[in-house]
Design a protein around this motif. Sequence first.
Motif, mmCIF file in Angstrom:
data_model
loop_
_atom_site.group_PDB
_atom_site.id
_atom_site.type_symbol
_atom_site.label_atom_id
_atom_site.label_comp_id
_atom_site.label_asym_id
_atom_site.label_seq_id
_atom_site.Cartn_x
_atom_site.Cartn_y
_atom_site.Cartn_z
ATOM 1 N N ALA A 67 -6.351 -19.998 92.133
ATOM 2 C CA ALA A 67 -6.008 -18.600 92.401
ATOM 3 C C ALA A 67 -7.235 -17.705 92.293
ATOM 4 N N GLU A 68 -8.052 -17.925 91.265
ATOM 5 C CA GLU A 68 -9.242 -17.106 91.061
ATOM 6 C C GLU A 68 -10.243 -17.312 92.197
ATOM 7 N N THR A 69 -10.456 -18.570 92.578
ATOM 8 C CA THR A 69 -11.430 -18.863 93.632
ATOM 9 C C THR A 69 -10.969 -18.311 94.978
ATOM 10 N N ALA A 70 -9.653 -18.408 95.241
ATOM 11 C CA ALA A 70 -9.108 -17.936 96.512
ATOM 12 C C ALA A 70 -8.827 -16.439 96.513
ATOM 13 N N LYS A 71 -9.091 -15.760 95.376
ATOM 14 C CA LYS A 71 -8.837 -14.319 95.251
ATOM 15 C C LYS A 71 -7.375 -13.981 95.545
ATOM 16 N N PRO A 73 -3.484 -13.109 93.985
ATOM 17 C CA PRO A 73 -2.727 -12.712 92.795
ATOM 18 C C PRO A 73 -2.027 -13.938 92.207
ATOM 19 N N PHE A 74 -2.004 -14.028 90.877
ATOM 20 C CA PHE A 74 -1.494 -15.223 90.206
ATOM 21 C C PHE A 74 -0.256 -14.875 89.393
ATOM 22 N N GLU A 75 0.830 -15.566 89.663
ATOM 23 C CA GLU A 75 2.059 -15.425 88.896
ATOM 24 C C GLU A 75 2.451 -16.796 88.370
ATOM 25 N N THR A 76 3.024 -16.814 87.176
ATOM 26 C CA THR A 76 3.423 -18.101 86.597
ATOM 27 C C THR A 76 4.840 -18.029 86.051
ATOM 28 N N LEU A 77 5.576 -19.101 86.235
ATOM 29 C CA LEU A 77 6.926 -19.229 85.702
ATOM 30 C C LEU A 77 7.038 -20.577 85.001
ATOM 31 N N SER A 78 7.872 -20.629 83.974
ATOM 32 C CA SER A 78 8.186 -21.904 83.333
ATOM 33 C C SER A 78 9.579 -22.324 83.763
ATOM 34 N N VAL A 84 16.954 -18.454 88.766
ATOM 35 C CA VAL A 84 16.850 -18.001 90.152
ATOM 36 C C VAL A 84 16.439 -16.530 90.213
ATOM 37 N N LYS A 85 16.925 -15.719 89.265
ATOM 38 C CA LYS A 85 16.595 -14.290 89.253
ATOM 39 C C LYS A 85 15.092 -14.079 89.159
ATOM 40 N N GLU A 86 14.436 -14.789 88.230
ATOM 41 C CA GLU A 86 12.991 -14.640 88.049
ATOM 42 C C GLU A 86 12.230 -15.146 89.281
ATOM 43 N N VAL A 87 12.730 -16.220 89.883
ATOM 44 C CA VAL A 87 12.096 -16.741 91.093
ATOM 45 C C VAL A 87 12.153 -15.706 92.208
ATOM 46 N N ARG A 88 13.303 -15.094 92.393
ATOM 47 C CA ARG A 88 13.464 -14.106 93.465
ATOM 48 C C ARG A 88 12.606 -12.870 93.228
ATOM 49 N N GLU A 89 12.435 -12.489 91.965
ATOM 50 C CA GLU A 89 11.577 -11.339 91.664
ATOM 51 C C GLU A 89 10.137 -11.614 92.059
ATOM 52 N N VAL A 90 9.653 -12.824 91.775
ATOM 53 C CA VAL A 90 8.282 -13.178 92.141
ATOM 54 C C VAL A 90 8.141 -13.270 93.660
ATOM 55 N N ILE A 91 9.159 -13.824 94.312
ATOM 56 C CA ILE A 91 9.120 -13.915 95.778
ATOM 57 C C ILE A 91 9.034 -12.524 96.396
ATOM 58 N N GLN A 92 9.763 -11.579 95.825
ATOM 59 C CA GLN A 92 9.718 -10.206 96.333
ATOM 60 C C GLN A 92 8.322 -9.609 96.176
ATOM 61 N N LYS A 93 7.672 -9.923 95.065
ATOM 62 C CA LYS A 93 6.290 -9.467 94.884
ATOM 63 C C LYS A 93 5.395 -10.035 95.974
ATOM 64 N N GLY A 94 5.573 -11.335 96.262
ATOM 65 C CA GLY A 94 4.771 -11.976 97.301
ATOM 66 C C GLY A 94 5.022 -11.368 98.661
ATOM 67 N N ARG A 95 6.269 -11.036 98.958
ATOM 68 C CA ARG A 95 6.606 -10.436 100.252
ATOM 69 C C ARG A 95 5.956 -9.070 100.405
ATOM 70 N N GLU A 123 7.901 -21.186 103.384
ATOM 71 C CA GLU A 123 7.842 -21.287 104.841
ATOM 72 C C GLU A 123 7.249 -20.039 105.477
ATOM 73 N N LYS A 124 7.614 -18.862 104.957
ATOM 74 C CA LYS A 124 7.130 -17.598 105.526
ATOM 75 C C LYS A 124 5.711 -17.261 105.080
ATOM 76 N N GLY A 125 5.197 -18.018 104.095
ATOM 77 C CA GLY A 125 3.845 -17.757 103.624
ATOM 78 C C GLY A 125 3.749 -16.610 102.640
ATOM 79 N N TRP A 126 4.882 -16.163 102.078
ATOM 80 C CA TRP A 126 4.833 -15.093 101.086
ATOM 81 C C TRP A 126 4.209 -15.582 99.787
ATOM 82 N N ILE A 127 4.432 -16.865 99.489
ATOM 83 C CA ILE A 127 3.827 -17.435 98.286
ATOM 84 C C ILE A 127 3.149 -18.757 98.633
#
Length: 427
Positions: A67-71, A73-78, A84-95, A123-127
């Motif tokens: 992420a740092e080399t490619a410049k 934004p970095f998000e992490t989930l465990s 699913v809620k947390e996944v969708r929130e991160v996807i929205q950030k990517g979009r 598939e859409k390349g948001w993340i």
Amino acid sequence: MDLFTQHQKQPLAERVRPKTLDHVIGQDHLVGPQGIVRRALAMGAVPSMILWGPPGIGKTTLAQIIAETAKMPFETLSAISSGVKEVREVIQKGRLRGKLLLFIDEIHRFNKSQQDALLGAVEKGWITLVGATTENPSFEVNAALLSRCQVYILKNLSEDGMLRLLKQAVSLDEDFSQREIEIKETKALFQIAGGDARKLLNLFEVVVDTFDKSEKVLITDELVTHNAQQRVALYDKQGDQHYDIASAMIKSIRGSDPNAAVYWMTRMIEGGEDVKFIARRLLISASEDVGNANPTALVIANNCFQAVSAIGYPEARIVLSQCVTYLACSPKSNAAYMAVNMAQRKIRETGSLPVPLPIRNAPTKLMKDQGYGKGYKYSHDYPGNFAYQEFMPEGLEHETFYSPGDNPRENEFRKRLKFYWKEKYRY
């Protein structure tokens, strides 16, 4: 340094966490000069990927460096604590941002709906998805998601890699670089770490910290062993003992000790281990350690896996106990395991040898005219359903990969094979 500051000090493994690909040790196939990840970063085309490998070898670190080399934004989930809620929130950030790198630790713990939630965004390349797993992704990651990701395997460190890591830690860490540290012996360090970089650095720090800062630090096997024994931890399915105790269970089965095998299995259960993880190890052991000495063992282990997947905990412990004790009490043979290992080595040595013409498929007239299938003997047309003919490629006519074990069932195999093949193979 006051007590509060000392208490807050980060572990050595965190303090010397690599920040660039050049500082990553032991994964040259990915990050070396011709490594596939390094080349992808150089071309500016980072694919979604699954990083598969044992714990403590730098999967999270590699994701951060990418992420740092490619410049990006970095998000992490465990996968343990996110839904699913947390996944969708991160996807929205990517979009909204255009694109980000999402790192999911222990992605194998995501269920189907959680993994499905990632599909559209990938598939859409948001993340750009980077998933980390200690489990075979073929079993634990949805086929649809897996097909959209590259799978990269990370390896345990070699002894040379572990020594390089220790020397790099001493030179890079602000505290250790100011001290006189001599690594006189490494056997105990390397043996306990087992190729796990995090475990190695944590143990190394424990031993170094037994010395006063004004003293010369002399690392010996005796000192390392003493300190390791003082720090024996309870089983932790996310910790370093995860694979140690699984290994102890398998070795107890291999050694025909049902008491020890069920003890180590129960340690995993009491620690909250996924029952499918345990059952999967038993499936492997049924072929690797019992094999053709008792082929029913594989049936039992497979039924065990299906049963624990269906009923879950706590009843699964009974099924696991039955399977563990059955495998431990079974006669043992690793002949099938050794056969495939020997065949792999020979293939890597000799390359892709051509299939003999008589046993090639001949679906067309042209192939038949070229000799495909000519001279083949259909075994069922001969007495005993056997016809002496050559199945091995040229140059390997007398290679013996499978040598039946010394047990009643495989002794019958050997007798039959010697009767059919005479002196062709070494039985």
